[in-house]
Design a protein around this motif. Sequence first.
Motif, PDB file in Angstrom:
ATOM      1  N   GLU A   9       5.428 -12.680  10.353  1.00 52.51           N
ATOM      2  CA  GLU A   9       5.781 -11.266  10.146  1.00 52.51           C
ATOM      3  C   GLU A   9       4.612 -10.560   9.448  1.00 52.51           C
ATOM      4  O   GLU A   9       4.096 -11.049   8.438  1.00 52.51           O
ATOM      5  CB  GLU A   9       7.046 -11.185   9.288  1.00 52.51           C
ATOM      6  CG  GLU A   9       7.613  -9.785   9.236  1.00 52.51           C
ATOM      7  CD  GLU A   9       8.851  -9.714   8.347  1.00 52.51           C
ATOM      8  OE1 GLU A   9       9.582 -10.724   8.213  1.00 52.51           O
ATOM      9  OE2 GLU A   9       9.062  -8.629   7.774  1.00 52.51           O
ATOM     10  N   THR A  10       4.204  -9.444  10.031  1.00 52.85           N
ATOM     11  CA  THR A  10       2.979  -8.791   9.558  1.00 52.85           C
ATOM     12  C   THR A  10       3.280  -7.416   8.989  1.00 52.85           C
ATOM     13  O   THR A  10       4.009  -6.641   9.604  1.00 52.85           O
ATOM     14  CB  THR A  10       1.983  -8.674  10.740  1.00 52.85           C
ATOM     15  OG1 THR A  10       1.748  -9.992  11.251  1.00 52.85           O
ATOM     16  CG2 THR A  10       0.660  -8.060  10.328  1.00 52.85           C
ATOM     17  N   ARG A  11       2.724  -7.132   7.811  1.00 51.19           N
ATOM     18  CA  ARG A  11       2.841  -5.778   7.247  1.00 51.19           C
ATOM     19  C   ARG A  11       1.474  -5.120   7.340  1.00 51.19           C
ATOM     20  O   ARG A  11       0.514  -5.585   6.704  1.00 51.19           O
ATOM     21  CB  ARG A  11       3.322  -5.835   5.804  1.00 51.19           C
ATOM     22  CG  ARG A  11       4.735  -6.398   5.758  1.00 51.19           C
ATOM     23  CD  ARG A  11       5.516  -5.946   4.567  1.00 51.19           C
ATOM     24  NE  ARG A  11       6.904  -6.376   4.770  1.00 51.19           N
ATOM     25  CZ  ARG A  11       7.786  -6.487   3.822  1.00 51.19           C
ATOM     26  NH1 ARG A  11       7.451  -6.216   2.569  1.00 51.19           N
ATOM     27  NH2 ARG A  11       9.022  -6.863   4.089  1.00 51.19           N
ATOM     28  N   VAL A  12       1.422  -4.064   8.130  1.00 52.79           N
ATOM     29  CA  VAL A  12       0.150  -3.358   8.303  1.00 52.79           C
ATOM     30  C   VAL A  12       0.067  -2.300   7.199  1.00 52.79           C
ATOM     31  O   VAL A  12       0.921  -1.416   7.089  1.00 52.79           O
ATOM     32  CB  VAL A  12       0.062  -2.716   9.701  1.00 52.79           C
ATOM     33  CG1 VAL A  12      -1.260  -1.969   9.861  1.00 52.79           C
ATOM     34  CG2 VAL A  12       0.191  -3.797  10.769  1.00 52.79           C
ATOM     35  N   ILE A  13      -0.955  -2.438   6.375  1.00 51.54           N
ATOM     36  CA  ILE A  13      -1.121  -1.532   5.236  1.00 51.54           C
ATOM     37  C   ILE A  13      -1.949  -0.330   5.672  1.00 51.54           C
ATOM     38  O   ILE A  13      -2.976  -0.496   6.353  1.00 51.54           O
ATOM     39  CB  ILE A  13      -1.848  -2.263   4.070  1.00 51.54           C
ATOM     40  CG1 ILE A  13      -1.192  -3.631   3.790  1.00 51.54           C
ATOM     41  CG2 ILE A  13      -1.899  -1.385   2.827  1.00 51.54           C
ATOM     42  CD1 ILE A  13       0.243  -3.594   3.371  1.00 51.54           C
ATOM     43  N   GLU A  58      -2.334   1.438  -2.865  1.00 46.82           N
ATOM     44  CA  GLU A  58      -1.007   1.925  -3.294  1.00 46.82           C
ATOM     45  C   GLU A  58       0.037   1.543  -2.249  1.00 46.82           C
ATOM     46  O   GLU A  58       1.158   1.165  -2.579  1.00 46.82           O
ATOM     47  CB  GLU A  58      -1.024   3.447  -3.501  1.00 46.82           C
ATOM     48  CG  GLU A  58      -1.585   3.854  -4.850  1.00 46.82           C
ATOM     49  CD  GLU A  58      -0.989   3.016  -6.000  1.00 46.82           C
ATOM     50  OE1 GLU A  58       0.244   2.960  -6.108  1.00 46.82           O
ATOM     51  OE2 GLU A  58      -1.764   2.419  -6.755  1.00 46.82           O
ATOM     52  N   ASP A  59      -0.351   1.624  -0.984  1.00 51.87           N
ATOM     53  CA  ASP A  59       0.572   1.219   0.079  1.00 51.87           C
ATOM     54  C   ASP A  59       0.779  -0.299   0.038  1.00 51.87           C
ATOM     55  O   ASP A  59       1.880  -0.790   0.296  1.00 51.87           O
ATOM     56  CB  ASP A  59       0.036   1.669   1.454  1.00 51.87           C
ATOM     57  CG  ASP A  59       1.099   1.553   2.532  1.00 51.87           C
ATOM     58  OD1 ASP A  59       2.286   1.830   2.236  1.00 51.87           O
ATOM     59  OD2 ASP A  59       0.760   1.157   3.670  1.00 51.87           O
ATOM     60  N   PHE A  60      -0.287  -1.030  -0.304  1.00 53.49           N
ATOM     61  CA  PHE A  60      -0.153  -2.490  -0.445  1.00 53.49           C
ATOM     62  C   PHE A  60       0.869  -2.809  -1.549  1.00 53.49           C
ATOM     63  O   PHE A  60       1.753  -3.639  -1.375  1.00 53.49           O
ATOM     64  CB  PHE A  60      -1.520  -3.106  -0.769  1.00 53.49           C
ATOM     65  CG  PHE A  60      -1.478  -4.588  -1.031  1.00 53.49           C
ATOM     66  CD1 PHE A  60      -0.989  -5.473  -0.070  1.00 53.49           C
ATOM     67  CD2 PHE A  60      -1.918  -5.106  -2.248  1.00 53.49           C
ATOM     68  CE1 PHE A  60      -0.942  -6.845  -0.320  1.00 53.49           C
ATOM     69  CE2 PHE A  60      -1.864  -6.473  -2.503  1.00 53.49           C
ATOM     70  CZ  PHE A  60      -1.388  -7.340  -1.537  1.00 53.49           C
ATOM     71  N   ALA A 112      -8.825  -4.305  -6.949  1.00 53.25           N
ATOM     72  CA  ALA A 112      -7.530  -3.613  -6.976  1.00 53.25           C
ATOM     73  C   ALA A 112      -6.441  -4.503  -6.381  1.00 53.25           C
ATOM     74  O   ALA A 112      -5.313  -4.557  -6.904  1.00 53.25           O
ATOM     75  CB  ALA A 112      -7.633  -2.297  -6.210  1.00 53.25           C
ATOM     76  N   ILE A 113      -6.761  -5.225  -5.319  1.00 51.82           N
ATOM     77  CA  ILE A 113      -5.772  -6.128  -4.695  1.00 51.82           C
ATOM     78  C   ILE A 113      -5.360  -7.196  -5.703  1.00 51.82           C
ATOM     79  O   ILE A 113      -4.175  -7.485  -5.885  1.00 51.82           O
ATOM     80  CB  ILE A 113      -6.344  -6.751  -3.392  1.00 51.82           C
ATOM     81  CG1 ILE A 113      -6.504  -5.661  -2.311  1.00 51.82           C
ATOM     82  CG2 ILE A 113      -5.465  -7.900  -2.878  1.00 51.82           C
ATOM     83  CD1 ILE A 113      -7.254  -6.071  -1.061  1.00 51.82           C
TER      84      ILE A 113
END
Length: 414
Positions: A174-178, A189-191, A220-221
């Motif tokens: 499952e992939t979350r595209v930031i 911020e979206d991450f 930041a990550i």
Amino acid sequence: MKTDCKVKPEVLEKLTSCAKAIVLKRRYQMGYPFDQATNLNAFYHWLYETGLYNTTLISVGSPWKESWDMLDVDEFERDAVSFMAEAFGFPHDTYWGFVTNGGTDGNMHGIYFGRKALQGQMAAFKKNENTADSKKCSSDSNIAKDDKTIPPLLYVSAEAHYSVQKLGDVLNIETRVIRALPDGRMDTEDFRRQLDPGRPALIVIAVGGTFKGAIDDQKAISEILKEKPPIAVYRHLDIALFGGYLPFLDSQDAKSIINQLHQHFDSVAVSGHKFLAMNEPCGFFICRKGILEHLHNLTVPYLNCVMPTISCSRSGFDVLKLYWRIFTTGREGFREEAEHVLAMTHLLVSKLNERGIKAYANPWSNTVIFPRPSDEAVHRFCMACSGEFSHVVVMQYFDEPLIDELVEAIGKCQ
Ligand SMILES: Cc1ncc(COP(=O)(O)O)c(C=O)c1O
């Protein structure tokens, strides 16, 4: 016994006219990061002289395997991997790697190894939890009872190379595209919003997005991962193009971006046919040696060895070519090429700006972005385009006359 068959004249003529057209146009293939000054003449001469050109030469599995009867060039593969690993700051003897079939192959191993490592960590936590002294570990890591079965989430920026999303699909993760910021970096911020600390996180970090050449902000990550720690984390760096030159620049800041000791990534994929100037697709996949423990120890009886790689046969000639390139160029040669590429990038940006064209390049990037010029210029220089913008990638073969020719063509139609 087969002998060399004579090439039919019509076949030869067709091939020769294609070759001539390609050679004539190669310096104008500017939208893609290929060095057209590959300088492999001496290599091909050596290949012919030794008779190796007429041999089938493949690399199989790990170059660190033992007890192998088939023809191999493992020693050269180990040396080439070691040179790059140490340029990426992996301490001596803490890494493993091999020569891949290209950037996508490197990313595929990063994502596959990442998934295995995350599953392995989950299993280890679970085992600890079941032992008498497991209290500390489970309270520290906040792991639920059946976490071994919790599938990882793959996080990647919308501006990263498309292969990452494709591989998430192939590997069924499952992939979350930031979202990406306007400059092309991952929007952290979206991450933060999309990060699910309840599931293992497989993060692919773009060090050089394909279109805008932006570098995701690893600091930041990391801070977000500290604030909202996921139950397990694996970081893969896609350094297809930038991995070839960042380690060799004079700047410590540039080197630090792809330094494993500073950034704590688990694996990297770098392309051979970009800055490293190979004339066909290949690359390196390098990871922390410890990651191998989490792979299935799949022994293949007829090969008599354990296979950590997904693909079986790889090109032995790519190994030799990369070895040739690395050890004839050396760190100093790569440093000169890297500094030249960035100097030419800045020259192109400033010459375009002087003509009133809003061109820019992201920090440490050799990709120059500008408003899309005429179709004639786009096609003549084989520019890559996205919406209103085009880009060219400045490589080793760029010089001032070529830049002037390009600026002239872009300027004509703005
Ligand atoms: C950042 C990045 N990663 C991965 C790739 C894929 O590499 P390959 O074409 O060798 O599969 C590319 C290709 O351009 C790229 O730009």
